[in-house]
Design an enzyme around this catalytic site. Sequence first.
Site, PDB file in Angstrom:
ATOM      1  N   ARG A 118      -0.580  -7.724 -21.634  1.00 25.71           N
ATOM      2  CA  ARG A 118      -1.315  -7.345 -22.844  1.00 25.71           C
ATOM      3  C   ARG A 118      -0.611  -6.260 -23.651  1.00 25.71           C
ATOM      4  O   ARG A 118      -0.963  -6.016 -24.808  1.00 25.71           O
ATOM      5  CB  ARG A 118      -2.755  -6.949 -22.506  1.00 25.71           C
ATOM      6  CG  ARG A 118      -2.886  -5.811 -21.542  1.00 25.71           C
ATOM      7  CD  ARG A 118      -4.310  -5.690 -21.034  1.00 25.71           C
ATOM      8  NE  ARG A 118      -5.253  -5.487 -22.124  1.00 25.71           N
ATOM      9  CZ  ARG A 118      -5.336  -4.368 -22.834  1.00 25.71           C
ATOM     10  NH1 ARG A 118      -4.512  -3.375 -22.581  1.00 25.71           N
ATOM     11  NH2 ARG A 118      -6.209  -4.252 -23.795  1.00 25.71           N
ATOM     12  N   PRO A 157       0.823  -1.223   0.000  1.00 27.31           N
ATOM     13  CA  PRO A 157       0.000   0.000   0.000  1.00 27.31           C
ATOM     14  C   PRO A 157       0.856   1.271   0.000  1.00 27.31           C
ATOM     15  O   PRO A 157       0.369   2.343  -0.342  1.00 27.31           O
ATOM     16  CB  PRO A 157      -0.803  -0.095   1.306  1.00 27.31           C
ATOM     17  CG  PRO A 157      -0.684  -1.491   1.778  1.00 27.31           C
ATOM     18  CD  PRO A 157       0.557  -2.064   1.187  1.00 27.31           C
ATOM     19  N   ASP A 196      -7.235   1.911 -26.548  1.00 30.36           N
ATOM     20  CA  ASP A 196      -7.742   1.731 -25.200  1.00 30.36           C
ATOM     21  C   ASP A 196      -8.076   3.042 -24.510  1.00 30.36           C
ATOM     22  O   ASP A 196      -7.474   4.064 -24.749  1.00 30.36           O
ATOM     23  CB  ASP A 196      -6.706   1.001 -24.331  1.00 30.36           C
ATOM     24  CG  ASP A 196      -6.743  -0.486 -24.552  1.00 30.36           C
ATOM     25  OD1 ASP A 196      -7.650  -0.959 -25.270  1.00 30.36           O
ATOM     26  OD2 ASP A 196      -5.869  -1.166 -24.016  1.00 30.36           O
TER      27      ASP A 196
HETATM   28  C1  9D3 Z   1      -3.026   0.222   8.957  1.00 33.38           C
HETATM   29  C2  9D3 Z   1      -2.135   0.474   7.820  1.00 33.38           C
HETATM   30  N1  9D3 Z   1      -2.414  -0.349   6.636  1.00 33.38           N
HETATM   31  C3  9D3 Z   1      -1.495   0.111   5.582  1.00 33.38           C
HETATM   32  C4  9D3 Z   1      -2.136   1.101   4.673  1.00 33.38           C
HETATM   33  C5  9D3 Z   1      -2.231  -1.771   6.922  1.00 33.38           C
HETATM   34  C6  9D3 Z   1      -2.220  -2.659   5.734  1.00 33.38           C
HETATM   35  C7  9D3 Z   1      -3.301  -2.755   4.891  1.00 33.38           C
HETATM   36  C8  9D3 Z   1      -3.293  -3.646   3.831  1.00 33.38           C
HETATM   37  C9  9D3 Z   1      -1.109  -3.443   5.496  1.00 33.38           C
HETATM   38  C10 9D3 Z   1      -1.098  -4.344   4.419  1.00 33.38           C
HETATM   39  C11 9D3 Z   1      -2.211  -4.434   3.604  1.00 33.38           C
HETATM   40  C12 9D3 Z   1      -2.206  -5.411   2.483  1.00 33.38           C
HETATM   41  N2  9D3 Z   1      -2.220  -4.755   1.169  1.00 33.38           N
HETATM   42  C13 9D3 Z   1      -1.288  -4.992   0.263  1.00 33.38           C
HETATM   43  O1  9D3 Z   1      -0.408  -5.785   0.513  1.00 33.38           O
HETATM   44  C14 9D3 Z   1      -1.308  -4.285  -1.010  1.00 33.38           C
HETATM   45  C15 9D3 Z   1      -2.188  -3.277  -1.514  1.00 33.38           C
HETATM   46  C16 9D3 Z   1      -3.350  -2.630  -0.970  1.00 33.38           C
HETATM   47  O2  9D3 Z   1      -3.816  -2.905   0.143  1.00 33.38           O
HETATM   48  N3  9D3 Z   1      -3.961  -1.682  -1.734  1.00 33.38           N
HETATM   49  C17 9D3 Z   1      -3.533  -1.338  -2.973  1.00 33.38           C
HETATM   50  N4  9D3 Z   1      -2.468  -1.898  -3.515  1.00 33.38           N
HETATM   51  C18 9D3 Z   1      -1.815  -2.861  -2.781  1.00 33.38           C
HETATM   52  S1  9D3 Z   1      -0.458  -3.667  -3.297  1.00 33.38           S
HETATM   53  C19 9D3 Z   1      -0.338  -4.566  -1.945  1.00 33.38           C
END
Ligand code: 9D3
Length: 235
Positions: free
Chosen positions: A160, A94, A175
């Site tokens: 793609r 994230p 696209d």
């Molecule tokens: C409380 C803080 N959070 C971080 C923003 C905790 C948290 C949330 C979700 C920690 C890890 C995750 C798991 N998400 C992913 O690994 C992830 C992700 C996502 O949640 N949203 C958008 N893209 C991605 S890429 C990997």
Amino acid sequence: MKVDVLTIFPEFFREVFDFGIIRRAKLAEIVEINIFDIREFTTDKHRMTDDRPFGGGDGMVFKAEPIFNAVEHLLGTCERENYPPKTKVVLLTPQGRVFKQEVAKEFADEIENLILICGRYEGVDERVNEALVTDEISIGDYVLSGGEPAAIVVVDAIVRLLPNALGSETSAVNDSFSSGLLDYPHYTRPAEFRGMKVPEVLLNGNHAEIEKWRQQKALEKTLKFRKDLLNIGES
Ligand code: 9D3
């Protein structure tokens, strides 16, 4: 291109890459996709991939060691400086740069060997970022339970765009986003369905009129849903 996905849930990917354009690209040897179970790279008795955070707090942290071992297995090194050319090691997190069409294009153009690490738990030991990872990628502003769905999105968007991945029936040039606008509405037969008629302009064969209508509708849809795509600010 070769794509190696590192995950603690290899089963998650069992069939997702066996359909449509990706399936065809694999058969045509345009892309090779391999899934690796990070747990196979643990060395302790309990094959632990996570542990408690230093400094305290909720949740668990993805351990560095199995991820380092996996990358070392794939590349012969776990030092970013010594990676083979055209190699990227991407952590799905994230906290990453947001994945957009231009990022997909950049990766499709420049990378031969793509390693995708699927984040899990509250986060990944930062030493993975410090030593191993070349790019941190998020797919958008919503909370997933892990990097696996993001890895699928990233692979799909990149594959793609690889040369000859699309059949002659489709074109990446046309696209949405390539034009900077959302796509115009599409209709096919019948010309009337449950009382709903296809716009007259599409039936009369006036291609200049049709093109004008499509541009107008694309603009309307973009104004309605994605004003951010137009360079006219927020108002
Ligand atoms: C409380 C803080 N959070 C971080 C923003 C905790 C948290 C949330 C979700 C920690 C890890 C995750 C798991 N998400 C992913 O690994 C992830 C992700 C996502 O949640 N949203 C958008 N893209 C991605 S890429 C990997």
